[in-house]
Design a protein around this motif. Sequence first.
Motif, PDB file in Angstrom:
ATOM      1  N   UNK A   1       2.738  10.541   1.729  1.00 46.93           N
ATOM      2  CA  UNK A   1       3.051   9.114   1.850  1.00 46.93           C
ATOM      3  C   UNK A   1       1.792   8.247   1.738  1.00 46.93           C
ATOM      4  N   UNK A   2       1.847   7.202   0.913  1.00 46.50           N
ATOM      5  CA  UNK A   2       0.684   6.320   0.765  1.00 46.50           C
ATOM      6  C   UNK A   2      -0.315   6.838  -0.258  1.00 46.50           C
ATOM      7  N   UNK A   3      -0.149   8.132  -0.689  1.00 46.89           N
ATOM      8  CA  UNK A   3      -1.046   8.684  -1.721  1.00 46.89           C
ATOM      9  C   UNK A   3      -0.281   8.858  -3.026  1.00 46.89           C
TER      10      UNK A   3
ATOM     11  N   UNK B   1      -0.460   8.643  -9.076  1.00 44.37           N
ATOM     12  CA  UNK B   1       0.071   8.012  -7.863  1.00 44.37           C
ATOM     13  C   UNK B   1       1.589   8.208  -7.777  1.00 44.37           C
TER      14      UNK B   1
ATOM     15  N   UNK C   1       3.704   8.895  -4.680  1.00 46.69           N
ATOM     16  CA  UNK C   1       5.156   8.723  -4.527  1.00 46.69           C
ATOM     17  C   UNK C   1       5.854   9.849  -5.277  1.00 46.69           C
TER      18      UNK C   1
ATOM     19  N   UNK D   1       0.837  -1.206   0.000  1.00 45.41           N
ATOM     20  CA  UNK D   1       0.000   0.000   0.000  1.00 45.41           C
ATOM     21  C   UNK D   1       0.871   1.256   0.000  1.00 45.41           C
ATOM     22  N   UNK D   2       1.890   1.251   0.816  1.00 45.40           N
ATOM     23  CA  UNK D   2       2.774   2.420   0.891  1.00 45.40           C
ATOM     24  C   UNK D   2       3.470   2.671  -0.446  1.00 45.40           C
ATOM     25  N   UNK D   3       3.738   1.583  -1.168  1.00 46.34           N
ATOM     26  CA  UNK D   3       4.368   1.724  -2.483  1.00 46.34           C
ATOM     27  C   UNK D   3       3.348   2.031  -3.579  1.00 46.34           C
ATOM     28  N   UNK D   4       2.119   2.254  -3.199  1.00 42.84           N
ATOM     29  CA  UNK D   4       1.030   2.583  -4.122  1.00 42.84           C
ATOM     30  C   UNK D   4       0.725   1.438  -5.091  1.00 42.84           C
TER      31      UNK D   4
END
Lengths: 92, 368
Positions: free
Chosen positions: B218-220, B176, B222, A84-87
Amino acid sequence: MPPDLTSFPRLAPGCRLNDKSQQPRTLLMPERALRLNGPSLEIVERCDGKHTVQQIITDLQKIYSKAVPQKVESDILGYLALLHEQRALDFT
Amino acid sequence: MTTELSNPLALIAELTHRCPLHCVYCSNPLEMQSRANELSTETWSRVFKEAAQAGVLQADFTGGEPLARTDILELVRAARAAGLYVNLITSGLPMDEAKLAALVEAGLDHVQLSFQGAREEIANEISGARSHEQKLRVLEWLKQHRIAVTLNFVIHRRNIDQLEEMLAIAESSNATRVEFANVQYYGWAFANRENLLPTREQLNHSVEILKRAQERLKGKIRIQFVVPDYYAKYPKPCMGGWGRKLLLITPSGDALPCHAAQVIPGLAFENVRDKSLREIWEHSPAFQKFRGEAWMQEPCKTCDRRDQDFGGCRCQALLLAGDAAATDPVCSLAPLRPKVDAILAGMNSAPRAEIFVKPNWLYRPNPS
């Protein structure tokens, strides 16, 4: 934050597994790729928006029945949070 | 020491040099290929199959403007059918809603939309075309599709102070991933360098803004940031190492180890019309030339960082040191680093009024 057990993880737009015929199995993402094997492949294959986090945990605890169930659960939660953190993953 | 040959991971497919934009930092060579010399649909389709067989995972469709190819849908289908992840790097100018839907339907995985600034005035000045409004329209259309979106802001002295506004554009989109890539100085950018290099003060300020944004988003989203390597302590691992991960095919089919490799005298490039991709990757003298470590001079040859940065960029070594096998002069350990320092010192000590005056840009023309 660990994912909610009742949520449905689904690969994010533009993230997909390569074809079953291609080896090694790889999670393709914008500008990156992750090689998957064993448990990581079992998890990602279930991130289809149809399995809840809890169902994935239950499935893998069955597949890896010799492993400590709590350890399987915490590994899965950690892996899903990382994706999730890496999208690479959304939760719906 | 011999280096084991790895598989190429990404194929950069320069489908055409034709482009509606004339960006002053374009990465295309100064001498461009005309439409008449472009590879056919069939040849590209064969190249995609050969690439996948050689281990390539991703095809980056770029140009010029890849949408200038009338067979773009067939090319996307062919690359997907070969098993590749398909990325379209576009200005967005020739895009419309129907074309976008058709591209997604054809299997496009990822769109990388370039931006020349956060505001119309600078974006149009840099691209030499009315382009900015159309890009904002494309961003809206992209929201209707399940596809990965990356925004690519090309950063330099005249737009680096607009980062907050660029972030706002990114946050209002469904991207993203956002790249804030400082211009790298080859080709057209080298010719316009005097007017593109940011000041040290600008650079330091931009790093602070983007570090905060990385934390907040972060998390949305990069956020990736490429600094201008003239300001770096060590060189970038250009292309992930020469002939190590990437290969680029020009519109006419020449296989290059990097975008700018044609500036290096004495390198002979092989063409995909004559040889398979695997043969070229393994045996082309141009790919062999700077592969591994045997070509290195001191200080690279015995440096602890040689397997991290691979000596930096060969083309930059040629442009600044006059020797493609020299240590990249941006490296703080390079004998020619003082030359880079002198360029930075000259620019940073010039009066602000002087360096922020609107320049006489050298615009990239459009090939026939």
